[in-house]
Every structure is written in structure tokens, then in C-alpha cells.
Design a protein around this motif. Structure first.
Motif, short mmCIF file in Angstrom:
data_model
loop_
_atom_site.label_atom_id
_atom_site.label_comp_id
_atom_site.label_asym_id
_atom_site.label_seq_id
_atom_site.Cartn_x
_atom_site.Cartn_y
_atom_site.Cartn_z
N THR A 91 0.83 -1.20 0.00
CA THR A 91 0.00 0.00 0.00
C THR A 91 0.87 1.25 0.00
OG1 THR A 91 -1.78 -1.17 1.16
CG2 THR A 91 -1.83 1.23 1.24
N ALA A 92 2.01 1.19 0.70
CA ALA A 92 2.93 2.32 0.72
C ALA A 92 3.44 2.64 -0.68
CB ALA A 92 4.11 2.04 1.66
N PHE A 93 3.82 1.62 -1.45
CA PHE A 93 4.29 1.84 -2.81
C PHE A 93 3.19 2.44 -3.68
CE2 PHE A 93 7.67 -1.34 -1.82
CZ PHE A 93 8.74 -0.54 -2.13
N TYR A 94 1.96 1.95 -3.49
CA TYR A 94 0.86 2.48 -4.29
C TYR A 94 0.55 3.93 -3.93
CZ TYR A 94 -3.79 3.43 -6.03
OH TYR A 94 -4.86 4.02 -6.64
N LEU A 95 0.41 4.21 -2.64
CA LEU A 95 0.04 5.58 -2.23
C LEU A 95 1.09 6.59 -2.67
CD1 LEU A 95 -1.42 5.04 1.36
CD2 LEU A 95 -2.66 5.50 -0.75
N GLU B 244 -1.16 8.12 -5.52
CA GLU B 244 -2.17 9.00 -4.91
C GLU B 244 -1.59 10.21 -4.18
OE1 GLU B 244 -5.11 7.01 -2.64
OE2 GLU B 244 -5.86 5.88 -4.37
N LEU B 245 -0.37 10.13 -3.70
CA LEU B 245 0.21 11.25 -2.95
C LEU B 245 1.25 11.95 -3.81
CD1 LEU B 245 0.67 9.51 0.53
CD2 LEU B 245 -1.01 11.28 -0.05
N GLU B 246 0.96 13.13 -4.26
CA GLU B 246 1.89 13.86 -5.12
C GLU B 246 3.19 14.13 -4.38
OE1 GLU B 246 2.06 17.90 -7.89
OE2 GLU B 246 0.22 17.37 -6.80
N GLY B 247 4.27 13.61 -4.91
CA GLY B 247 5.57 13.78 -4.27
C GLY B 247 5.76 12.92 -3.04
N GLY B 248 4.82 11.99 -2.80
CA GLY B 248 4.92 11.14 -1.61
C GLY B 248 6.16 10.28 -1.62
N SER B 249 6.63 9.93 -0.43
CA SER B 249 7.85 9.12 -0.34
C SER B 249 7.75 8.14 0.82
CB SER B 249 9.08 10.01 -0.14
OG SER B 249 8.98 10.73 1.07
N ILE B 250 8.46 7.05 0.67
CA ILE B 250 8.55 6.05 1.74
C ILE B 250 9.77 6.38 2.59
CG2 ILE B 250 8.87 3.61 2.29
CD1 ILE B 250 7.51 2.92 -0.33
N ILE B 251 9.54 6.69 3.86
CA ILE B 251 10.64 6.96 4.78
C ILE B 251 11.41 5.68 5.04
CG2 ILE B 251 11.21 7.66 7.14
CD1 ILE B 251 8.79 9.54 7.02
N GLY B 252 10.67 4.58 5.21
CA GLY B 252 11.33 3.30 5.42
C GLY B 252 10.39 2.28 6.01
N GLN B 253 10.87 1.04 6.06
CA GLN B 253 10.12 -0.04 6.68
C GLN B 253 10.42 -0.09 8.17
OE1 GLN B 253 10.23 -3.90 4.42
NE2 GLN B 253 11.79 -2.81 3.22
N LEU B 254 9.43 -0.50 8.94
CA LEU B 254 9.67 -0.75 10.36
C LEU B 254 10.27 -2.13 10.52
CD1 LEU B 254 6.41 0.82 11.81
CD2 LEU B 254 8.71 1.78 11.82
N PRO B 255 11.22 -2.29 11.42
CA PRO B 255 11.93 -3.58 11.53
C PRO B 255 11.02 -4.71 11.98
CG PRO B 255 12.50 -2.11 13.35
CD PRO B 255 11.71 -1.30 12.38
#
Length: 279
Positions: free
Chosen positions: A206-210, A214-225
Motif C-alpha cells: 500500500t505504501a508503494f501504491y500511495l 495517490e500522494l503527489e511527491g509522496g515518499s517512503i521513509i522506510g520499513q519498520l523492523p
């Protein structure tokens, strides 16, 4: 000549005999037809959310078989001996699906994490997918540029309530102001867009999709361990003590062993993408 009373009694006796014979015939018929374990005989009834979102279901149309969970449902149906046209789709909320009580579906799939608490109210199949939780944000947010869990603790972090994502905010990040709760991922996304929260936590696909759509300029900060207990195993939900649980689990296991689940994940869930693990 028989009296009127005698004729009446004779008619009543004959009627009673006919009713008794009809009841016996009905009982015999019922005993000759074993009860079906399926909600509807000859059909495989599958439930999903309303709406259902990509990448799990494409265009909120699970009957197309497009999207990871829609495709998994049809693969399970085929493994159980059903044709695609025998699959019937119904809708439920997330909470309705995992609440105790009878169900109007044979299986339900809405990214339900398998947990001991939920397993007290419903049955789960073996896992059809395993994922981690990821933190995402938008440009201009105080969370932009964060690269560690420590940098997130002083921020407002949200997630859908009642999910593993929400639990991950509480356990893996433990923000100073607590986890910010939202009814749905859509509500959490809107809060992020409007600056009500600084970041949200969702499962990795879902993070990759959003962030990509759907989120202009959105980014993944990272995965939780995963060591923080934030990993997810998704299982198909069935009614508690369903006679189908063993069959459905065997079907999922077969799809895992023959590579079908991996192939579907590669097709729909950006399996080749990566995100850093936060420390």
C-alpha cells in the motif's frame, strides 16, 4: 347415513394423515441431501471491502480477477474445483468480517493479519502473503528526510485503527504524542495531505501504491523492523469452526508450493521494489 359430525371427523383424520405423510417425505428428502459447507450450494462466496483498493483489487471490481487479492481468490476457487463463473462476490466492512457470529461468505480477504485475538472469533487459512509495515510522508512535512525511528518519535504519526499498522506505530515508533487513529487508510491519507499528521504507517504494498499514485511527491521513509513485531501475515477469514477451513488452507498451501502466490505477488505488489529498514 353418516352424521355431519362423523363426516367432519373423517375429513380431519384424512387431512392429518396426509400432513404426516408429507412431513415424513420432507424429512426423508432432507436426510438424503447432506448439508453443503458452502454458503450457497454450487457457488464460492468471497467477500472483500467496500470499496476495495488497488493493488489488492483493481478499480473496486473484484469480479475481474484483477489485483492481488482478487487474483488470489480466483486461484483458491479453482484449487477447490470451482469455475470462475461460480465465484460470487459480496462486501463487508473490516470489523464485520472479524466479528463473532455467522457469515454470509465462505472466505473474506481484506489484508487481515493473523492474530491470536482475532482467531478467537474467526478462523484463518494459512498465510497467502507476508509483508512489513512502512512509514510514508509528503513534501513539506516535518517527517520529510527522517531516516531513523528516533527522528519520528516527536512527530504526529497516524494509521488505521484496529490494524497491525496502528499497532506498529504504538510498538515500533511509540511517538511522544501517541498514535493518531483513523477509521480507514483513506482518512489517514487525507490527514497526511492536509497536514493533520506528519506521516502515516501502512503495509508495504500500500505504501508503494500511495506514494506512487495517490500522494503527489509522496515518499517512503522506510520499513519498520520485523524484529519489532511489525511483520504481517495475511490469512483468508472464515467463520469460526468453518467446515471449509482445512480445505481452504490446503488450497492456499498448494498455491504457495506451486509458485502461484509468488507469481501473483510479483505481478501486483511491486515485489522488486525496496525500501530501507529504519533503525
Amino acid at each position: 347415513m353418516p352424521s355431519r359430525l362423523a363426516r367432519t371427523l373423517s375429513i380431519l383424520a384424512a387431512s392429518a394423515t396426509m400432513l404426516a405423510l408429507s412431513a415424513c417425505a420432507a424429512d426423508a428428502s432432507a436426510s438424503d441431501t447432506p448439508g453443503s459447507p458452502y454458503v450457497t450450494e454450487g457457488s464460492f462466496t468471497v467477500a472483500t471491502g467496500e470499496p476495495a483498493y488497488f493493488p489488492w483489487v483493481l478499480d473496486d471490481a473484484p469480479e475481474t480477477g484483477q489485483g492481488f487479492e482478487a487474483a488470489v481468490a480466483y486461484a483458491v476457487a479453482e484449487e477447490l474445483g470451482f469455475a470462475a463463473e461460480d465465484v460470487v462476490w459480496v462486501r463487508s466492512t473490516f470489523d464485520q468480517a472479524i466479528a463473532p457470529g455467522p457469515k454470509d461468505f465462505d472466505i473474506n480477504l481484506q489484508q487481515f493479519s493473523i492474530t491470536p485475538e482475532r482467531a478467537q472469533a474467526v478462523d484463518f487459512s494459512s498465510p497467502y502473503y507476508a509483508t512489513t509495515q512502512a512509514v510514508i510522508t509528503v513534501p513539506g512535512s516535518p517527517a520529510e528526510g527522517a531516516s531513523s525511528i528516533a527522528e519520528l518519535k516527536g512527530l504526529l504519526i497516524g494509521a488505521q485503527t484496529g490494524t497491525t499498522s496502528f499497532q506498529a506505530v504504538e510498538s515500533a515508533i511509540a511517538p511522544d504524542k501517541g498514535a493518531q487513529a483513523f477509521n480507514t487508510n483513506d482518512d489517514a491519507k487525507l490527514a497526511l495531505q492536509n497536514g493533520i499528521v506528519d506521516a502515516i504507517v501502512v503495509d508495504l504494498p500500500t505504501a508503494f501504491y500511495l506514494t506512487g499514485v495517490e500522494l503527489e511527491g509522496g515518499s517512503i521513509i522506510g520499513q519498520l523492523p520485523e524484529a519489532a513485531g511489525t511483520g504481517d501475515e495475511f490469512g483468508l477469514v472464515l467463520a469460526k469452526d468453518s467446515p471449509l477451513t482445512a480445505k481452504v488452507t490446503a488450497a492456499v498451501d498448494a498455491l504457495r508450493e506451486n509458485g502461484t502466490l509468488d507469481a501473483l505477488a510479483d505481478e501486483w505488489l511491486a515485489a522488486g521494489a525496496s525500501a530501507p529498514v529504519l533503525k
